[in-house]
Design a protein around this motif. Structure first.
Motif, mmCIF file in Angstrom:
data_model
loop_
_atom_site.group_PDB
_atom_site.id
_atom_site.type_symbol
_atom_site.label_atom_id
_atom_site.label_comp_id
_atom_site.label_asym_id
_atom_site.label_seq_id
_atom_site.Cartn_x
_atom_site.Cartn_y
_atom_site.Cartn_z
ATOM 1 N N UNK A 80 0.807 -1.232 0.000
ATOM 2 C CA UNK A 80 0.000 0.000 0.000
ATOM 3 C C UNK A 80 0.839 1.280 0.000
ATOM 4 N N UNK A 81 1.982 1.269 0.652
ATOM 5 C CA UNK A 81 2.860 2.443 0.625
ATOM 6 C C UNK A 81 3.394 2.673 -0.788
ATOM 7 N N UNK A 82 3.745 1.594 -1.469
ATOM 8 C CA UNK A 82 4.222 1.728 -2.848
ATOM 9 C C UNK A 82 3.099 2.208 -3.768
ATOM 10 N N UNK A 83 1.882 1.736 -3.522
ATOM 11 C CA UNK A 83 0.743 2.187 -4.319
ATOM 12 C C UNK A 83 0.486 3.676 -4.081
ATOM 13 N N UNK A 84 0.606 4.107 -2.828
ATOM 14 C CA UNK A 84 0.427 5.533 -2.510
ATOM 15 C C UNK A 84 1.493 6.363 -3.215
ATOM 16 N N UNK A 85 2.718 5.875 -3.202
ATOM 17 C CA UNK A 85 3.798 6.589 -3.867
ATOM 18 C C UNK A 85 3.501 6.721 -5.368
ATOM 19 N N UNK A 86 3.064 5.639 -5.990
ATOM 20 C CA UNK A 86 2.754 5.684 -7.423
ATOM 21 C C UNK A 86 1.636 6.693 -7.699
ATOM 22 N N UNK A 87 0.628 6.716 -6.847
ATOM 23 C CA UNK A 87 -0.473 7.658 -7.021
ATOM 24 C C UNK A 87 0.009 9.104 -6.836
ATOM 25 N N UNK A 88 0.749 9.319 -5.774
ATOM 26 C CA UNK A 88 1.233 10.676 -5.479
ATOM 27 C C UNK A 88 2.186 11.198 -6.557
ATOM 28 N N UNK A 89 2.912 10.322 -7.186
ATOM 29 C CA UNK A 89 3.908 10.724 -8.181
ATOM 30 C C UNK A 89 3.365 10.712 -9.609
ATOM 31 N N UNK A 90 2.087 10.569 -9.791
ATOM 32 C CA UNK A 90 1.505 10.419 -11.128
ATOM 33 C C UNK A 90 1.734 11.623 -12.040
ATOM 34 N N UNK A 91 2.003 12.797 -11.466
ATOM 35 C CA UNK A 91 2.228 13.991 -12.284
ATOM 36 C C UNK A 91 3.700 14.416 -12.320
ATOM 37 N N UNK A 92 4.567 13.598 -11.760
ATOM 38 C CA UNK A 92 6.001 13.930 -11.781
ATOM 39 C C UNK A 92 6.606 13.588 -13.136
ATOM 40 N N UNK A 93 7.917 13.740 -13.210
ATOM 41 C CA UNK A 93 8.620 13.455 -14.467
ATOM 42 C C UNK A 93 8.454 11.992 -14.868
ATOM 43 N N UNK A 94 8.746 11.724 -16.117
ATOM 44 C CA UNK A 94 8.642 10.358 -16.640
ATOM 45 C C UNK A 94 9.524 9.402 -15.843
ATOM 46 N N UNK A 95 10.708 9.831 -15.509
ATOM 47 C CA UNK A 95 11.632 8.973 -14.746
ATOM 48 C C UNK A 95 11.081 8.705 -13.353
ATOM 49 N N UNK A 96 10.589 9.737 -12.690
ATOM 50 C CA UNK A 96 10.024 9.561 -11.343
ATOM 51 C C UNK A 96 8.818 8.622 -11.380
ATOM 52 N N UNK A 97 7.957 8.818 -12.378
ATOM 53 C CA UNK A 97 6.791 7.925 -12.502
ATOM 54 C C UNK A 97 7.237 6.490 -12.759
ATOM 55 N N UNK A 98 8.248 6.307 -13.598
ATOM 56 C CA UNK A 98 8.741 4.959 -13.889
ATOM 57 C C UNK A 98 9.261 4.284 -12.620
ATOM 58 N N UNK A 99 9.946 5.054 -11.793
ATOM 59 C CA UNK A 99 10.444 4.510 -10.518
ATOM 60 C C UNK A 99 9.265 4.125 -9.626
ATOM 61 N N UNK A 100 8.317 5.024 -9.486
ATOM 62 C CA UNK A 100 7.175 4.764 -8.605
ATOM 63 C C UNK A 100 6.335 3.600 -9.107
ATOM 64 N N UNK A 101 6.049 3.575 -10.398
ATOM 65 C CA UNK A 101 5.239 2.486 -10.945
ATOM 66 C C UNK A 101 6.022 1.177 -10.965
ATOM 67 N N UNK A 102 7.326 1.257 -11.160
ATOM 68 C CA UNK A 102 8.169 0.059 -11.182
ATOM 69 C C UNK A 102 8.240 -0.653 -9.845
ATOM 70 N N UNK A 103 8.028 0.088 -8.769
ATOM 71 C CA UNK A 103 8.050 -0.528 -7.439
ATOM 72 C C UNK A 103 6.877 -1.485 -7.237
ATOM 73 N N UNK A 104 5.778 -1.245 -7.927
ATOM 74 C CA UNK A 104 4.581 -2.065 -7.713
ATOM 75 C C UNK A 104 4.807 -3.532 -8.106
#
Length: 131
Positions: A80-104
């Motif tokens: 759930x923490x990783x899911x929250x991070x992915x949600x919170x970072x949805x408008x960040x840079x492509x690299x940041x989103x890739x990191x956040x979504x990649x954690x899932x």
């Protein structure tokens, strides 16, 4: 890699992550789901202690199997923490989103790694075989 060696490498990862919770807690505070009671810092510290405890348990052969199972459950529990991070970072840079979504999806191999680390080495004849 043998389960024993795998457990030691996993212990290193867990210890590093546990230490990071105390060295740079803000980044962990930010991904604590708001639905959890208490302060995010409390959860950051508790998860850091849990990671350090799991690391110690993975190192010791007597507690390795139970610690490996607990580590697998821990990895599932922090999803759930990783899911929250992915949600919170949805408008960040492509690299940041890739990191956040990649954690899932990364949680799946981490859980499988922990399960493997808890297996016992079995020797059959002259060749070592992992169960």
């Amino acid at each position: 890699m043998s389960p024993a060696r795998s457990a030691l490498v996993l212990a290193g990862l867990m210890a590093s992550a546990g230490i990071a919770h105390f060295v740079a807690p803000r980044k962990f505070d930010s991904i604590v789901p708001r639905s959890l009671p208490g302060s995010p810092r409390l959860w950051t510290a508790a998860s850091g202690v849990a990671e350090l405890t799991l690391a110690a348990g993975l190192v010791l052969p007597a507690t390795r199997r139970a610690s490996a199972r607990a580590t697998a459950l821990f990895f599932a529990g922090v999803f759930p923490a990783n899911a929250k991070m992915a949600y919170d970072w949805r408008y960040r840079s492509t690299i940041a989103r890739a990191i956040a979504y990649g954690r899932l999806p990364l949680q799946v191999p981490l859980i499988l790694w922990a399960r493997h680390a808890g297996r016992e080495n079995v020797r059959r004849g002259a060749v070592g075989v992992d169960r």
